[in-house]
Design a protein around this motif. Structure first.
Motif, PDB file in Angstrom:
ATOM      1  N   ASN A   1      14.063  -7.471  -7.594  1.00  0.00           N
ATOM      2  CA  ASN A   1      14.320  -7.729  -8.642  1.00  0.00           C
ATOM      3  C   ASN A   1      12.868  -8.227  -9.725  1.00  0.00           C
ATOM      4  OD1 ASN A   1      17.286  -7.683  -9.570  1.00  0.00           O
ATOM      5  ND2 ASN A   1      17.858 -10.082  -9.280  1.00  0.00           N
ATOM      6  N   GLN A   2      12.069  -8.857  -8.387  1.00  0.00           N
ATOM      7  CA  GLN A   2      11.073  -9.499  -9.007  1.00  0.00           C
ATOM      8  C   GLN A   2       9.984  -8.151  -9.044  1.00  0.00           C
ATOM      9  OE1 GLN A   2       9.722 -12.256  -7.020  1.00  0.00           O
ATOM     10  NE2 GLN A   2      11.079 -13.456  -7.767  1.00  0.00           N
ATOM     11  N   GLN A   3      10.216  -7.215  -7.662  1.00  0.00           N
ATOM     12  CA  GLN A   3       9.075  -5.909  -7.452  1.00  0.00           C
ATOM     13  C   GLN A   3      10.250  -4.545  -6.614  1.00  0.00           C
ATOM     14  OE1 GLN A   3       6.511  -7.618  -4.940  1.00  0.00           O
ATOM     15  NE2 GLN A   3       4.800  -7.112  -6.124  1.00  0.00           N
ATOM     16  N   PRO A   4      11.419  -4.009  -8.098  1.00  0.00           N
ATOM     17  CA  PRO A   4      11.919  -3.773  -6.931  1.00  0.00           C
ATOM     18  C   PRO A   4      11.547  -1.749  -6.826  1.00  0.00           C
ATOM     19  CG  PRO A   4      11.988  -2.850  -9.843  1.00  0.00           C
ATOM     20  CD  PRO A   4      10.915  -3.995  -8.614  1.00  0.00           C
ATOM     21  N   LYS A   5       9.770  -1.749  -6.997  1.00  0.00           N
ATOM     22  CA  LYS A   5       9.822  -0.131  -6.330  1.00  0.00           C
ATOM     23  C   LYS A   5       7.560  -0.413  -6.093  1.00  0.00           C
ATOM     24  CE  LYS A   5       8.938   1.794 -10.617  1.00  0.00           C
ATOM     25  NZ  LYS A   5       9.076   3.222 -11.582  1.00  0.00           N
ATOM     26  N   GLY A   6       7.242   0.300  -5.148  1.00  0.00           N
ATOM     27  CA  GLY A   6       6.287   0.282  -4.756  1.00  0.00           C
ATOM     28  C   GLY A   6       5.177   1.130  -4.493  1.00  0.00           C
ATOM     29  N   ASP A   7       3.832   0.587  -4.014  1.00  0.00           N
ATOM     30  CA  ASP A   7       3.637   2.679  -3.933  1.00  0.00           C
ATOM     31  C   ASP A   7       1.873   2.077  -2.935  1.00  0.00           C
ATOM     32  OD1 ASP A   7       4.658   4.198  -5.107  1.00  0.00           O
ATOM     33  OD2 ASP A   7       2.935   4.228  -6.797  1.00  0.00           O
ATOM     34  N   ASP A   8       2.002   1.625  -1.589  1.00  0.00           N
ATOM     35  CA  ASP A   8       1.189   1.026  -0.881  1.00  0.00           C
ATOM     36  C   ASP A   8       0.756   2.142   0.014  1.00  0.00           C
ATOM     37  OD1 ASP A   8       2.704  -1.260  -0.764  1.00  0.00           O
ATOM     38  OD2 ASP A   8       3.743  -1.371   0.749  1.00  0.00           O
ATOM     39  N   PHE A   9      -1.175   1.352   0.720  1.00  0.00           N
ATOM     40  CA  PHE A   9      -1.200   2.722   1.355  1.00  0.00           C
ATOM     41  C   PHE A   9      -1.659   1.645   2.715  1.00  0.00           C
ATOM     42  CE2 PHE A   9      -2.072   4.405  -3.229  1.00  0.00           C
ATOM     43  CZ  PHE A   9      -2.547   5.903  -2.305  1.00  0.00           C
ATOM     44  N   VAL A  10      -0.997   2.819   3.474  1.00  0.00           N
ATOM     45  CA  VAL A  10      -0.688   1.167   4.848  1.00  0.00           C
ATOM     46  C   VAL A  10      -2.103   1.736   5.976  1.00  0.00           C
ATOM     47  CG1 VAL A  10       0.768   0.660   6.682  1.00  0.00           C
ATOM     48  CG2 VAL A  10       1.493   1.263   4.390  1.00  0.00           C
ATOM     49  N   LEU A  11      -3.059   1.313   6.592  1.00  0.00           N
ATOM     50  CA  LEU A  11      -3.654   1.104   7.719  1.00  0.00           C
ATOM     51  C   LEU A  11      -3.503   0.882   8.679  1.00  0.00           C
ATOM     52  CD1 LEU A  11      -6.732   2.756   8.353  1.00  0.00           C
ATOM     53  CD2 LEU A  11      -7.518  -0.050   8.042  1.00  0.00           C
ATOM     54  N   THR A  12      -3.405   1.517  10.274  1.00  0.00           N
ATOM     55  CA  THR A  12      -2.954   1.777  11.659  1.00  0.00           C
ATOM     56  C   THR A  12      -3.875   1.626  12.061  1.00  0.00           C
ATOM     57  OG1 THR A  12      -0.764   2.067  10.776  1.00  0.00           O
ATOM     58  CG2 THR A  12      -0.621   1.854  13.216  1.00  0.00           C
TER      59      THR A  12
ATOM     60  N   SER B   1      -2.673  -2.415  -2.516  1.00  0.00           N
ATOM     61  CA  SER B   1      -1.133  -1.378  -2.827  1.00  0.00           C
ATOM     62  C   SER B   1       0.051  -2.440  -3.637  1.00  0.00           C
ATOM     63  CB  SER B   1      -1.077  -1.727  -1.218  1.00  0.00           C
ATOM     64  OG  SER B   1      -1.666  -1.171  -0.637  1.00  0.00           O
ATOM     65  N   ASP B   2       1.005  -2.410  -3.895  1.00  0.00           N
ATOM     66  CA  ASP B   2       1.860  -2.238  -4.476  1.00  0.00           C
ATOM     67  C   ASP B   2       2.247  -4.100  -3.827  1.00  0.00           C
ATOM     68  OD1 ASP B   2       1.657  -2.062  -7.231  1.00  0.00           O
ATOM     69  OD2 ASP B   2       2.774   0.015  -6.334  1.00  0.00           O
ATOM     70  N   TYR B   3       2.822  -3.650  -1.696  1.00  0.00           N
ATOM     71  CA  TYR B   3       3.052  -4.156  -1.561  1.00  0.00           C
ATOM     72  C   TYR B   3       1.928  -5.185  -0.233  1.00  0.00           C
ATOM     73  CZ  TYR B   3       7.985  -3.708  -2.850  1.00  0.00           C
ATOM     74  OH  TYR B   3       8.680  -3.047  -4.086  1.00  0.00           O
TER      75      TYR B   3
END
Length: 136
Positions: free
Chosen positions: A31-42, A73-75
């Motif tokens: 409910n607080q964050q139903p969608k997001g865009d992340d850039f993930v570095l591994t 990033s959102d998350y």
């Protein structure tokens, strides 16, 4: 012996939707964050000292991997995983294998209060390996 270094960069578009059977602790997050865009570095490093790739009798493997969402990033979270295995010959026909995996992760930035997003949590086993609990 093989030593490896890995780098990766990924974009994740995440859309979450609560269903009637969604646990309440996950429903609040959705409910607080139903969608997001992340850039993930591994980033990862590994070492392999096994005597044979397919049928090892001695040696081992070790690896460390960091998964980190870039600031903005959102998350925003990070995960560090350490894995290792070791092969010890018992007889000419039998080899003992031992292994260990450790992981830690947490949220930062906007997620510093709530911690690691639930969909990135660590879980024990699978549907057929951990007995005595109902599946979610």
């Amino acid at each position: 012996e093989t030593n490896t270094i890995n780098f990766g960069l990924a974009y994740e578009e995440i859309k979450l939707k609560a269903l009637p059977e969604t646990p309440p602790e996950f429903r609040d997050f959705i409910n607080q964050q139903p969608k997001g865009d992340d850039f993930v570095l591994t980033v990862g490093v590994s070492k392999d000292t096994r005597d044979d790739f397919f049928f090892p009798n001695r040696g081992g493997t070790a690896s460390a991997t960091l998964e980190y969402t870039l600031p903005g990033s959102d998350y925003e979270y990070y995960k560090l995983n350490l894995l290792g295995s070791y092969y010890l010959p018992i007889t000419n026909r039998f080899t003992l294998k031992g292994g260990l995996g450790l992981g830690v992760g947490d949220g930062y930035g906007d997620l510093s209060e709530t911690g690691l997003p639930f969909f990135k949590n660590y879980f024990v086993g699978g549907s057929k390996s951990l007995r005595g609990f109902k599946s979610r």
